[in-house]
Design an enzyme around this catalytic site. Sequence first.
Site, PDB file in Angstrom:
ATOM      1  N   ASP A  16       0.838  -1.194   0.000  1.00 47.91           N
ATOM      2  CA  ASP A  16       0.000   0.000   0.000  1.00 47.91           C
ATOM      3  C   ASP A  16       0.875   1.248   0.000  1.00 47.91           C
ATOM      4  OD1 ASP A  16      -2.295   1.456  -0.041  1.00 47.91           O
ATOM      5  OD2 ASP A  16      -2.878   1.050   2.029  1.00 47.91           O
ATOM      6  N   GLY A  19       0.574   5.094  -4.818  1.00 50.01           N
ATOM      7  CA  GLY A  19       0.027   6.345  -5.325  1.00 50.01           C
ATOM      8  C   GLY A  19       0.459   7.544  -4.505  1.00 50.01           C
ATOM      9  N   HIS A  33       3.674   2.832  -8.986  1.00 51.46           N
ATOM     10  CA  HIS A  33       3.522   1.388  -9.191  1.00 51.46           C
ATOM     11  C   HIS A  33       4.820   0.770  -9.716  1.00 51.46           C
ATOM     12  CE1 HIS A  33      -0.619   1.683  -8.167  1.00 51.46           C
ATOM     13  NE2 HIS A  33      -0.970   2.370  -9.250  1.00 51.46           N
ATOM     14  N   ARG A  67     -10.784   1.285 -10.310  1.00 55.74           N
ATOM     15  CA  ARG A  67      -9.901   2.441 -10.432  1.00 55.74           C
ATOM     16  C   ARG A  67     -10.026   3.047 -11.831  1.00 55.74           C
ATOM     17  NH1 ARG A  67      -4.127   1.059  -7.417  1.00 55.74           N
ATOM     18  NH2 ARG A  67      -5.003   0.522  -5.374  1.00 55.74           N
ATOM     19  N   LEU A 127      12.878 -19.332  -2.156  1.00 55.54           N
ATOM     20  CA  LEU A 127      11.667 -18.677  -1.656  1.00 55.54           C
ATOM     21  C   LEU A 127      10.448 -19.113  -2.448  1.00 55.54           C
ATOM     22  CD1 LEU A 127      10.553 -16.379   0.264  1.00 55.54           C
ATOM     23  CD2 LEU A 127      10.730 -14.891  -1.754  1.00 55.54           C
ATOM     24  N   ARG A 184       1.239  -4.526   6.600  1.00 56.43           N
ATOM     25  CA  ARG A 184       0.587  -3.563   5.721  1.00 56.43           C
ATOM     26  C   ARG A 184       1.308  -2.235   5.828  1.00 56.43           C
ATOM     27  NH1 ARG A 184      -5.574  -2.535   3.797  1.00 56.43           N
ATOM     28  NH2 ARG A 184      -5.066  -0.785   2.426  1.00 56.43           N
ATOM     29  N   ARG A 190      -6.358  -2.064   7.915  1.00 54.00           N
ATOM     30  CA  ARG A 190      -7.490  -2.921   7.568  1.00 54.00           C
ATOM     31  C   ARG A 190      -7.003  -4.015   6.630  1.00 54.00           C
ATOM     32  NH1 ARG A 190      -8.042   1.952   4.854  1.00 54.00           N
ATOM     33  NH2 ARG A 190      -8.063   1.800   2.572  1.00 54.00           N
ATOM     34  N   SER A 192      -8.719  -5.257   3.890  1.00 56.31           N
ATOM     35  CA  SER A 192      -9.082  -5.017   2.493  1.00 56.31           C
ATOM     36  C   SER A 192      -9.354  -6.301   1.710  1.00 56.31           C
ATOM     37  CB  SER A 192      -7.986  -4.194   1.798  1.00 56.31           C
ATOM     38  OG  SER A 192      -7.858  -2.921   2.381  1.00 56.31           O
ATOM     39  N   GLU A 203      -0.191 -12.691  13.201  1.00 58.89           N
ATOM     40  CA  GLU A 203       0.194 -11.437  13.834  1.00 58.89           C
ATOM     41  C   GLU A 203       0.152 -10.323  12.789  1.00 58.89           C
ATOM     42  OE1 GLU A 203       0.707 -11.102  16.993  1.00 58.89           O
ATOM     43  OE2 GLU A 203       0.754 -13.227  17.529  1.00 58.89           O
TER      44      GLU A 203
END
Length: 236
Positions: A16, A19, A33, A67, A127, A184, A190, A192, A203
């Site tokens: 997040d 923008g 982005h 969007r 990974l 986040r 939140r 989302s 956690e």
Amino acid sequence: MEIEKNVPKHIAIILDGNGRWAKKRHLPRKAGHVAGAKTVEQICEDAYDLGVEYLTVYAFSTENWSRPDDEVQALMKLLRNYLKDCVKRSTKNNMSVRVIGDISALDEDLQQTIVHLEDVTKDNTGLKFTVALNYGSRDEMLRAFRSVAGDVAAGDIKLSDIDEKMISSRLDTRDLPDPDLLIRTSGEERLSNFLLWQLAYTEFYFTDVLWPDFNKKELEKAIEYYGKRDRRYGGV
């Protein structure tokens, strides 16, 4: 900074702030982005170096289609380039990649690229990187419930056979352990519509850092926070 031994096996991240990062620099949103995609590449390497086995990122949600069209098109173009480059990077880094979400809504060439990427990286042992693309947790659960209901209607299973394990086995994440830590960025707190079922005992770590500015030092802070938590999984 020395990381404690208690490193989360699986980290999920809501990316997040792209923008806002661009706006602060008087740049178009697509620049944010692009910068965010580069951060994903670096964090994959950093996470594995720190001992993380699974990394799942929320790249494009089912709600993101609302969007502005030019931003969606820019995201799709960026995604095309990212996924194509990901084959080379994954081979170099021995990383396996998979995509969760309903990819049927994507253009055919994107779907083919995803299938190819998953196939050529499936045997890599580094990974385990998962990208949530056109993903929404409610949509995921709805698809899972419909799958189970279809089997009940067909007589293949009984209502009494349905349990949490069965539901989990129908989710997009069926081959993944539930996340130990959710991060986040950008100060929002939140979920989302991200991994609602899977995050039951996870956690949460929230940071004001915008995603393009997130780096290894910030990842270490999140892991240190996790290491200090008393993990009792609902016990008293």
